[in-house]
Design a protein around this motif. Structure first.
Motif, PDB file in Angstrom:
ATOM      1  N   ALA A  91       0.836  -1.209   0.000  1.00 45.71           N
ATOM      2  CA  ALA A  91       0.000   0.000   0.000  1.00 45.71           C
ATOM      3  C   ALA A  91       0.869   1.257   0.000  1.00 45.71           C
ATOM      4  O   ALA A  91       0.577   2.229  -0.723  1.00 45.71           O
ATOM      5  CB  ALA A  91      -0.936  -0.003   1.207  1.00 45.71           C
ATOM      6  N   GLU A  92       1.926   1.244   0.785  1.00 47.13           N
ATOM      7  CA  GLU A  92       2.815   2.403   0.839  1.00 47.13           C
ATOM      8  C   GLU A  92       3.554   2.589  -0.482  1.00 47.13           C
ATOM      9  O   GLU A  92       3.774   3.730  -0.925  1.00 47.13           O
ATOM     10  CB  GLU A  92       3.799   2.257   1.996  1.00 47.13           C
ATOM     11  CG  GLU A  92       3.125   2.397   3.362  1.00 47.13           C
ATOM     12  CD  GLU A  92       4.074   2.197   4.526  1.00 47.13           C
ATOM     13  OE1 GLU A  92       5.224   1.740   4.289  1.00 47.13           O
ATOM     14  OE2 GLU A  92       3.669   2.477   5.679  1.00 47.13           O
ATOM     15  N   ARG A  93       3.933   1.501  -1.130  1.00 42.46           N
ATOM     16  CA  ARG A  93       4.585   1.610  -2.447  1.00 42.46           C
ATOM     17  C   ARG A  93       3.633   2.188  -3.483  1.00 42.46           C
ATOM     18  O   ARG A  93       4.043   2.992  -4.342  1.00 42.46           O
ATOM     19  CB  ARG A  93       5.084   0.244  -2.913  1.00 42.46           C
ATOM     20  CG  ARG A  93       6.321  -0.261  -2.202  1.00 42.46           C
ATOM     21  CD  ARG A  93       6.856  -1.514  -2.870  1.00 42.46           C
ATOM     22  NE  ARG A  93       7.551  -1.199  -4.111  1.00 42.46           N
ATOM     23  CZ  ARG A  93       7.770  -2.094  -5.089  1.00 42.46           C
ATOM     24  NH1 ARG A  93       7.305  -3.325  -4.980  1.00 42.46           N
ATOM     25  NH2 ARG A  93       8.420  -1.744  -6.174  1.00 42.46           N
ATOM     26  N   MET A 123       2.329   7.230  -6.765  1.00 47.03           N
ATOM     27  CA  MET A 123       1.396   8.251  -7.249  1.00 47.03           C
ATOM     28  C   MET A 123       1.562   9.595  -6.564  1.00 47.03           C
ATOM     29  O   MET A 123       0.807  10.528  -6.834  1.00 47.03           O
ATOM     30  CB  MET A 123      -0.041   7.741  -7.062  1.00 47.03           C
ATOM     31  CG  MET A 123      -0.370   6.512  -7.877  1.00 47.03           C
ATOM     32  SD  MET A 123      -2.067   5.935  -7.659  1.00 47.03           S
ATOM     33  CE  MET A 123      -1.955   5.085  -6.070  1.00 47.03           C
ATOM     34  N   LYS A 124       2.542   9.719  -5.706  1.00 44.35           N
ATOM     35  CA  LYS A 124       2.736  10.939  -4.923  1.00 44.35           C
ATOM     36  C   LYS A 124       3.483  11.982  -5.740  1.00 44.35           C
ATOM     37  O   LYS A 124       4.444  11.663  -6.449  1.00 44.35           O
ATOM     38  CB  LYS A 124       3.515  10.616  -3.637  1.00 44.35           C
ATOM     39  CG  LYS A 124       3.643  11.774  -2.676  1.00 44.35           C
ATOM     40  CD  LYS A 124       4.307  11.326  -1.380  1.00 44.35           C
ATOM     41  CE  LYS A 124       5.763  10.996  -1.580  1.00 44.35           C
ATOM     42  NZ  LYS A 124       6.471  10.706  -0.315  1.00 44.35           N
ATOM     43  N   GLY A 125       3.054  13.226  -5.644  1.00 46.74           N
ATOM     44  CA  GLY A 125       3.779  14.307  -6.301  1.00 46.74           C
ATOM     45  C   GLY A 125       3.571  14.333  -7.798  1.00 46.74           C
ATOM     46  O   GLY A 125       2.640  13.728  -8.343  1.00 46.74           O
ATOM     47  N   ASP A 140       4.623   4.426 -13.196  1.00 47.93           N
ATOM     48  CA  ASP A 140       3.690   3.462 -13.777  1.00 47.93           C
ATOM     49  C   ASP A 140       4.167   2.025 -13.644  1.00 47.93           C
ATOM     50  O   ASP A 140       3.351   1.107 -13.488  1.00 47.93           O
ATOM     51  CB  ASP A 140       3.446   3.794 -15.259  1.00 47.93           C
ATOM     52  CG  ASP A 140       2.677   5.089 -15.439  1.00 47.93           C
ATOM     53  OD1 ASP A 140       1.520   5.155 -15.001  1.00 47.93           O
ATOM     54  OD2 ASP A 140       3.240   6.038 -16.016  1.00 47.93           O
ATOM     55  N   ASP A 141       5.474   1.809 -13.703  1.00 49.69           N
ATOM     56  CA  ASP A 141       5.986   0.437 -13.582  1.00 49.69           C
ATOM     57  C   ASP A 141       5.612  -0.166 -12.227  1.00 49.69           C
ATOM     58  O   ASP A 141       5.182  -1.327 -12.140  1.00 49.69           O
ATOM     59  CB  ASP A 141       7.505   0.414 -13.765  1.00 49.69           C
ATOM     60  CG  ASP A 141       7.918   0.633 -15.214  1.00 49.69           C
ATOM     61  OD1 ASP A 141       7.059   0.497 -16.106  1.00 49.69           O
ATOM     62  OD2 ASP A 141       9.104   0.946 -15.455  1.00 49.69           O
ATOM     63  N   THR A 142       5.786   0.618 -11.154  1.00 52.36           N
ATOM     64  CA  THR A 142       5.422   0.128  -9.820  1.00 52.36           C
ATOM     65  C   THR A 142       3.921  -0.048  -9.699  1.00 52.36           C
ATOM     66  O   THR A 142       3.437  -1.037  -9.125  1.00 52.36           O
ATOM     67  CB  THR A 142       5.941   1.099  -8.737  1.00 52.36           C
ATOM     68  OG1 THR A 142       7.367   1.127  -8.797  1.00 52.36           O
ATOM     69  CG2 THR A 142       5.502   0.664  -7.350  1.00 52.36           C
ATOM     70  N   LEU A 143       3.168   0.902 -10.219  1.00 52.37           N
ATOM     71  CA  LEU A 143       1.705   0.828 -10.182  1.00 52.37           C
ATOM     72  C   LEU A 143       1.214  -0.461 -10.836  1.00 52.37           C
ATOM     73  O   LEU A 143       0.412  -1.211 -10.271  1.00 52.37           O
ATOM     74  CB  LEU A 143       1.130   2.048 -10.895  1.00 52.37           C
ATOM     75  CG  LEU A 143      -0.325   2.430 -10.621  1.00 52.37           C
ATOM     76  CD1 LEU A 143      -0.534   2.771  -9.161  1.00 52.37           C
ATOM     77  CD2 LEU A 143      -0.719   3.609 -11.509  1.00 52.37           C
ATOM     78  N   GLU A 197      -9.866   5.715  -6.518  1.00 51.71           N
ATOM     79  CA  GLU A 197      -9.846   7.171  -6.674  1.00 51.71           C
ATOM     80  C   GLU A 197      -8.426   7.668  -6.930  1.00 51.71           C
ATOM     81  O   GLU A 197      -8.193   8.511  -7.815  1.00 51.71           O
ATOM     82  CB  GLU A 197     -10.417   7.848  -5.426  1.00 51.71           C
ATOM     83  CG  GLU A 197     -10.448   9.372  -5.512  1.00 51.71           C
ATOM     84  CD  GLU A 197     -10.953  10.030  -4.241  1.00 51.71           C
ATOM     85  OE1 GLU A 197     -10.924  11.266  -4.173  1.00 51.71           O
ATOM     86  OE2 GLU A 197     -11.361   9.301  -3.307  1.00 51.71           O
ATOM     87  N   ALA A 198      -7.470   7.163  -6.158  1.00 51.57           N
ATOM     88  CA  ALA A 198      -6.075   7.583  -6.332  1.00 51.57           C
ATOM     89  C   ALA A 198      -5.565   7.210  -7.715  1.00 51.57           C
ATOM     90  O   ALA A 198      -4.942   8.029  -8.406  1.00 51.57           O
ATOM     91  CB  ALA A 198      -5.201   6.944  -5.249  1.00 51.57           C
TER      92      ALA A 198
END
Length: 327
Positions: A257-259, A264-266, A271-274, A303-304
């Motif tokens: 969840a933190e990853r 998506m922060k900033g 996209d690779d991690t997502l 939503e995120a």
């Protein structure tokens, strides 16, 4: 198979056995790509509705019915991140992961952070299936390829991880827990740190043992945590590797969840991690990850993701997450 990553808290369940029709799914995919234009919505529906095991059957039916590889047609017809997600969903899980590993070491430089996230926390069976898939696809041993791109303590740590020799029993020897905690405490005393003690303990012990060890260390270190020890004694990528391992051992749902949040922060999106987390955890624990994400960040995962992505790429990710589209 040890690498299926199938659990009871995944968001992708697949079609019920009595409703699963691989011929109809193959036909739907073929018709979505024939002629001028491509029906991306139909592809999203056909791929998103089925489990990975069902998709493998659909791939075989597609080849039998049309004399072509489904992955080849999808590659020809689709593009961008939407294509990457669809192709990742159609691959068997271990092949998707080893492609990510190969990408992390290909070309100039090495993406150490990606390697750490990809390799830490794998079971012995998963790691062995990854190594077999890597050898079959790339003609090289994964340990040699990855190890050849690294050096020093991080190389030793990664080679130990890939050896797949961790104790996976549920047993806890509390005397050994105390001894391991003492060894780690003493390894940081005096000049330098005995990295070999960390490497051996972190790569040999089972997760339950390690969780007890983290508590035992805190007891003998006057409240200082294992994370505090790692922060003070290591730096760079090897520090990140040990901290990642601790996070996964403590709670892998929190780690993922933190990853996702970091991705998506900033400005911009990783996209690779997502894609990696949403695809690889979709049949294991993505429901748990989404629940924790909503509690910690006060917005749903859908939503995120919806705010950070667009178009067909956005649609397939939200379909896999299994939550209502926020739009």
């Amino acid at each position: 198979m040890g690498f299926a990553l199938v659990g009871s808290r995944g968001t992708v369940k697949g079609m019920p056995e009595e409703s699963f029709d691989p011929e109809e799914a193959a036909k739907k995919l073929y018709e979505s790509m024939k002629g001028l234009g491509t029906d991306e919505n139909a592809i999203t529906d056909a791929i998103g509705a089925h489990s990975n095991e069902q998709r493998q059957i659909i791939k075989e039916k597609y080849k039998t019915m049309y004399g072509k590889e489904l992955t080849d047609d999808l590659s020809d017809e689709l593009g961008g991140n939407f294509a990457k997600v669809i192709l990742a969903l159609v691959e068997v899980p271990e092949e998707f992961i080893i492609d990510c590993v190969h990408k992390a070491i290909a070309g100039l430089g090495t993406d150490e952070n990606s390697l750490i996230g990809l390799l830490c926390g794998r079971t012995n069976d998963e790691m062995n299936e990854m190594k077999a898939a890597y050898l079959a696809k790339y003609g090289k041993e994964m340990e040699s390829d990855v190890g050849g791109d690294l050096s020093g303590d991080l190389k030793n740590f990664m080679v130990s991880l890939m050896s797949a020799g961790r104790d996976e029993s549920a047993e806890i020897d509390f005397e050994l827990v105390k001894q391991d905690a003492k060894d780690l405490f003493e390894s940081a005393e005096g000049a330098g740190t005995k990295e070999s003690a960390f490497n051996a303990i972190f790569n040999l012990r089972n997760p339950r043992h390690l969780r007890e060890l983290f508590d035992a260390y805190q007891d003998i270190a006057d409240g200082s945590t294992i994370e505090d020890l790692i922060e003070s004694e290591f730096s760079g990528n090897i520090k990140n590797a040990y901290l990642t391992m601790v996070k996964i051992i403590r709670n892998s749902v929190v780690f993922h969840a933190e990853r996702l949040h970091e991705a998506m922060k900033g400005a911009g999106t990783d996209d690779d991690t997502l894609m990696l987390i949403i695809v690889s955890r979709s049949e294991a624990d993505l429901e748990d990850i989404a629940e924790y994400f909503a509690i910690k960040y006060e917005k749903s995962l859908a939503e995120a993701v919806g705010n950070d992505t667009t178009g067909d790429y956005r649609a397939i990710l939200i379909r896999i997450i299994g939550q209502p589209d926020p739009e």
